[in-house]
Each structure stands twice: as structure tokens, then as C-alpha cells.
Scaffold this motif. Structure first.
Motif, mmCIF file in Angstrom:
data_model
loop_
_atom_site.group_PDB
_atom_site.id
_atom_site.type_symbol
_atom_site.label_atom_id
_atom_site.label_comp_id
_atom_site.label_asym_id
_atom_site.label_seq_id
_atom_site.Cartn_x
_atom_site.Cartn_y
_atom_site.Cartn_z
ATOM 1 N N ALA A 58 35.749 127.856 60.496
ATOM 2 C CA ALA A 58 36.779 127.142 61.245
ATOM 3 C C ALA A 58 38.105 127.857 61.096
ATOM 4 C CB ALA A 58 36.904 125.700 60.754
ATOM 5 N N LYS A 59 38.969 127.635 62.070
ATOM 6 C CA LYS A 59 40.333 128.169 62.029
ATOM 7 C C LYS A 59 41.297 127.005 61.956
ATOM 8 C CE LYS A 59 43.636 131.091 64.534
ATOM 9 N NZ LYS A 59 43.861 131.969 65.726
ATOM 10 N N ILE A 60 42.319 127.146 61.110
ATOM 11 C CA ILE A 60 43.339 126.113 60.984
ATOM 12 C C ILE A 60 44.471 126.399 61.963
ATOM 13 C CG2 ILE A 60 45.083 125.132 59.446
ATOM 14 C CD1 ILE A 60 43.135 125.705 57.139
ATOM 15 N N HIS A 61 44.858 125.360 62.690
ATOM 16 C CA HIS A 61 46.020 125.435 63.576
ATOM 17 C C HIS A 61 47.061 124.436 63.087
ATOM 18 C CE1 HIS A 61 44.049 127.883 66.733
ATOM 19 N NE2 HIS A 61 42.961 127.205 66.404
ATOM 20 N N GLY A 62 48.350 124.785 63.251
ATOM 21 C CA GLY A 62 49.412 123.940 62.741
ATOM 22 C C GLY A 62 49.398 123.964 61.219
ATOM 23 N N GLY A 63 49.681 122.826 60.624
ATOM 24 C CA GLY A 63 49.649 122.720 59.170
ATOM 25 C C GLY A 63 51.014 122.398 58.597
ATOM 26 N N VAL A 64 51.294 121.092 58.417
ATOM 27 C CA VAL A 64 52.586 120.624 57.926
ATOM 28 C C VAL A 64 52.336 119.628 56.800
ATOM 29 C CG1 VAL A 64 54.771 119.519 58.551
ATOM 30 C CG2 VAL A 64 53.504 120.809 60.272
ATOM 31 N N GLY A 65 53.001 119.816 55.667
ATOM 32 C CA GLY A 65 52.814 118.870 54.582
ATOM 33 C C GLY A 65 53.527 119.293 53.321
ATOM 34 N N SER A 66 52.943 118.937 52.176
ATOM 35 C CA SER A 66 53.570 119.230 50.893
ATOM 36 C C SER A 66 52.503 119.336 49.818
ATOM 37 C CB SER A 66 54.579 118.139 50.527
ATOM 38 O OG SER A 66 53.973 116.852 50.555
ATOM 39 N N THR A 67 52.766 120.176 48.832
ATOM 40 C CA THR A 67 51.924 120.275 47.656
ATOM 41 C C THR A 67 52.760 119.995 46.412
ATOM 42 O OG1 THR A 67 52.306 122.664 47.602
ATOM 43 C CG2 THR A 67 50.255 121.908 48.623
ATOM 44 N N ILE A 68 52.068 119.700 45.306
ATOM 45 C CA ILE A 68 52.735 119.461 44.028
ATOM 46 C C ILE A 68 53.017 120.829 43.401
ATOM 47 C CG2 ILE A 68 52.588 118.333 41.782
ATOM 48 C CD1 ILE A 68 50.537 116.397 43.065
ATOM 49 N N GLY A 69 54.188 121.390 43.712
ATOM 50 C CA GLY A 69 54.430 122.779 43.332
ATOM 51 C C GLY A 69 53.421 123.665 44.039
ATOM 52 N N ALA A 70 53.166 124.847 43.510
ATOM 53 C CA ALA A 70 52.180 125.746 44.119
ATOM 54 C C ALA A 70 51.774 126.817 43.136
ATOM 55 C CB ALA A 70 52.744 126.382 45.396
ATOM 56 N N VAL B 63 47.739 118.082 47.004
ATOM 57 C CA VAL B 63 48.648 117.546 48.016
ATOM 58 C C VAL B 63 49.622 116.575 47.348
ATOM 59 C CG1 VAL B 63 48.786 116.156 50.125
ATOM 60 C CG2 VAL B 63 46.926 117.825 49.832
ATOM 61 N N LEU B 64 50.898 116.666 47.739
ATOM 62 C CA LEU B 64 51.907 115.748 47.212
ATOM 63 C C LEU B 64 51.958 114.453 48.029
ATOM 64 C CD1 LEU B 64 54.296 114.938 45.403
ATOM 65 C CD2 LEU B 64 55.782 116.264 46.931
ATOM 66 N N MET B 65 52.339 114.538 49.291
ATOM 67 C CA MET B 65 52.468 113.354 50.151
ATOM 68 C C MET B 65 51.422 113.332 51.263
ATOM 69 S SD MET B 65 54.967 111.565 48.984
ATOM 70 C CE MET B 65 56.432 111.745 47.956
ATOM 71 N N THR B 66 51.287 114.463 51.943
ATOM 72 C CA THR B 66 50.420 114.519 53.105
ATOM 73 C C THR B 66 50.185 115.970 53.490
ATOM 74 O OG1 THR B 66 50.105 113.613 55.348
ATOM 75 C CG2 THR B 66 52.295 114.483 54.821
ATOM 76 N N MET B 67 49.153 116.203 54.290
ATOM 77 C CA MET B 67 48.932 117.514 54.904
ATOM 78 C C MET B 67 48.246 117.263 56.233
ATOM 79 S SD MET B 67 49.644 120.673 54.159
ATOM 80 C CE MET B 67 49.715 120.645 52.365
ATOM 81 N N GLU B 68 48.929 117.623 57.319
ATOM 82 C CA GLU B 68 48.386 117.451 58.670
ATOM 83 C C GLU B 68 47.972 118.805 59.214
ATOM 84 O OE1 GLU B 68 52.408 114.840 59.067
ATOM 85 O OE2 GLU B 68 52.010 116.529 60.421
ATOM 86 N N LEU B 69 46.864 118.846 59.905
ATOM 87 C CA LEU B 69 46.408 120.101 60.510
ATOM 88 C C LEU B 69 45.300 119.814 61.487
ATOM 89 C CD1 LEU B 69 43.453 120.969 58.992
ATOM 90 C CD2 LEU B 69 45.042 121.201 57.088
ATOM 91 N N VAL B 70 44.942 120.838 62.250
ATOM 92 C CA VAL B 70 43.787 120.762 63.147
ATOM 93 C C VAL B 70 42.817 121.866 62.765
ATOM 94 C CG1 VAL B 70 42.985 121.047 65.521
ATOM 95 C CG2 VAL B 70 45.040 119.700 65.052
ATOM 96 N N LEU B 71 41.550 121.511 62.631
ATOM 97 C CA LEU B 71 40.479 122.478 62.401
ATOM 98 C C LEU B 71 39.791 122.761 63.727
ATOM 99 C CD1 LEU B 71 38.518 121.362 59.194
ATOM 100 C CD2 LEU B 71 39.960 123.379 59.448
#
Length: 286
Positions: free
Chosen positions: A205-217, A274-282
Motif C-alpha cells: 500500500a501507499k500512504i497519501h496525506g498523513g497529519v498527526g502527532s507522535t510522542i516525541g520521535a 501516536v500522541l493525539m491522532t494520525m489521519e491518512l489514506v492507504l
């Protein structure tokens, strides 16, 4: 693995998802138009009411944004800074956007990195009602038909967040099977996607978009972001069989943390919750 206590109880379903159809295309954002309206027009011209996009170099002005910040009230695990409105033209380096609806009207969630007119390098969360396209620039989009990202109250995080819901088809021309996803907090970004693909029989699969947050990195090049609150954009992402034959996620991202630290690179699998959310399309390739 790192975790952050959220104000509300975690729902048992840790991935919100809707299966849909989609298509990749490119369009040019029109100058002099609010970024939200420019994006909406681009998707609408291809028959879509919802989708995601990625961009590189563009020019915005007027421009307004917020950065990640610590919560002052304890009502959220982290919050937003005050609003910044840099003078002059802001030149983007990269960004990722989810276009959907909030309170029945078009809305977006957009993170990126940029350089302001005075030379300051920054990033964060663009504000849709105060950001104008200053010069035309092209974006890479993926429209989805049969799903809509809709902002709804989220009891776990105490925010109003985008999540996918089923939607009537707009009749747009599509080419691919696709899934609109929202990942919930305190689960590893890569492992979560890998498990989803295994459960749905997706080999590539390919990820398109991708907006969110992680707990540090934690990055594969060895770099680390220690401050826990980030705003993140996916710059490239794939799911493909690894050396063992099992699905593995390759996630290239850019982020800014609440201290203003900027980082880019490939996330380490298994160490980036993930911290709060992660939105994306596969987009399903096979």
C-alpha cells in the motif's frame, strides 16, 4: 514504549477506518484564495468532496499558525500555542493536509514546515480561516469517494478531531481501493498500520496525506526528538513485504515539537507511539 495519559477512557477500537475508492491526481492552488477554499476547489474539480494532499514549495501570505504546546489547564494531554501571524510571504518547505468537514462546512487539518519572511524556520498547524495562497503552487492529491473525514468530539483526548465516516458516493472517477484511517493514541505508528494491513489482506500500500502527532520521535538515522508534544506531517510512506515476507511500514516524516525543535527522517518501527491522532489514506496496491 512511551505513552501519555489522556484525559478520557480509551475506546476499545484503536483504529477508525472506512473502506472507500480513490484516485491520485495533481492540481494547482490558485493565488489570492484562502488555502481552504483553494484546496476545496481542487478536489471538487475532480468530483471529490474529501481527500488528502501533500505539497512541497509554495508561498502563503497572509498566514497564521499554531505550534504544539503544553496544556495549561490539564483538560488535554497537550495543547496549542498562541497564534502566530508572520508578516510578509511565508515559503513552505513541505506539508500534508486532510480535507473534510467540521460543523457541516469544509475544513482542513494541515501540518508543515516553512521559512518566514524574516528567515525564521518554523512549522506547525496551519489555520484554515487565516491562510491565503500568495502564489500558485502544485499539490499532489488523493481524492476519496465513499468516505469523509469529519471533525467530531473525541472523549479520549478531549479534542474535536477528524475521523473517517462512511459517505454517499459523489460519482467521482476512481482507480484504486483505499482506506481512510485515523489511528488513536498510545500505539506504535508503524506496527498499527502493519497489523491493519495483515487483518485486511493488504500486501502493499501507499500512504497519501498523513497529519498527526507522535510522542516525541525516534529515527532510523539515530536522531531523537525528546519533547513529547509534536505536530507531524508524513512526507512519504509505504507498506510492503520486509525480509521476512511480512508487511513492514516505511514512514518518512517531518515534525516540530513544542520547544520549536524540527526533525525529519524515517521513523523506527516499534518506537513511535501516536500522541493525539494520525489521519491518512492507504491506497491498496496489491
Amino acid at each position: 514504549m512511551r505513552s501519555i495519559k489522556q484525559p478520557g477512557a480509551p475506546p476499545p477500537e484503536r483504529i477508525q477506518w472506512v473502506e472507500a475508492r480513490g484516485r491520485a491526481f495533481a492540481f494547482t492552488l490558485r493565488a489570492g484564495v484562502p488555502l481552504l477554499e483553494a484546496a476545496r476547489r481542487g478536489f471538487a474539480a475532480e468530483g471529490f468532496a474529501c481527500g488528502v494532499l501533500n505539497f512541497s514549495r509554495g508561498v502563503l501570505g497572509p498566514f497564521a499558525y499554531v505550534m504544539p504546546a503544553l496544556s495549561k489547564t490539564g483538560e488535554n494531554a497537550a495543547f496549542y500555542s498562541e497564534t502566530f501571524r508572520p508578516a510578509g510571504a511565508t515559503r513552505t518547505k513541505l506539508g500534508s493536509m486532510t480535507l473534510g468537514t467540521r460543523d457541516g462546512a469544509p475544513f482542513f487539518h494541515c501540518h508543515g514546515l516553512w521559512t518566514e519572511a524574516d528567515g525564521k524556520t518554523s512549522g506547525g498547524h496551519m489555520l484554515p480561516d487565516e491562510t491565503i495562497v500568495a502564489e500558485p503552487f502544485e499539490v499532489a492529491a488523493f481524492g476519496i469517494d465513499g468516505a469523509m473525514f469529519t471533525a467530531e468530539p473525541d472523549g479520549e483526548t478531549n479534542f474535536k478531531l477528524f475521523g473517517p465516516v462512511a459517505a454517499a458516493s459523489t460519482g467521482a472517477r476512481t482507480t484504486s481501493r483505499a482506506f481512510a484511517l485515523r489511528l488513536r493514541p498510545n500505539q506504535d505508528f508503524a506496527f498499527c498500520l502493519e497489523e491493519f494491513c495483515r487483518a485486511h489482506g493488504i500486501a502493499r500500500a501507499k500512504i497519501h496525506g498523513g497529519v498527526g502527532s507522535t510522542i516525541g520521535a525516534r529515527f532510523s538515522h539515530g536522531g531523537e526528538t525528546e519533547p513529547f508534544a509534536t505536530e507531524l506531517a508524513i512526507t512519504a510512506g509505504t507498506i510492503a513485504p520486509g525480509t521476512s515476507g511480512a508487511a513492514e511500514a516505511a514512514l518518512d516524516v517531518a515534525l516540530i515539537d513544542y520547544t520549536g525543535g524540527i526533525a525529519e527522517g524515517r521513523l523506527v518501527r516499534g518506537d513511535n507511539p501516536v500522541l493525539m491522532t494520525m489521519e491518512l489514506v492507504l491506497e491498496v496496491l496489491e
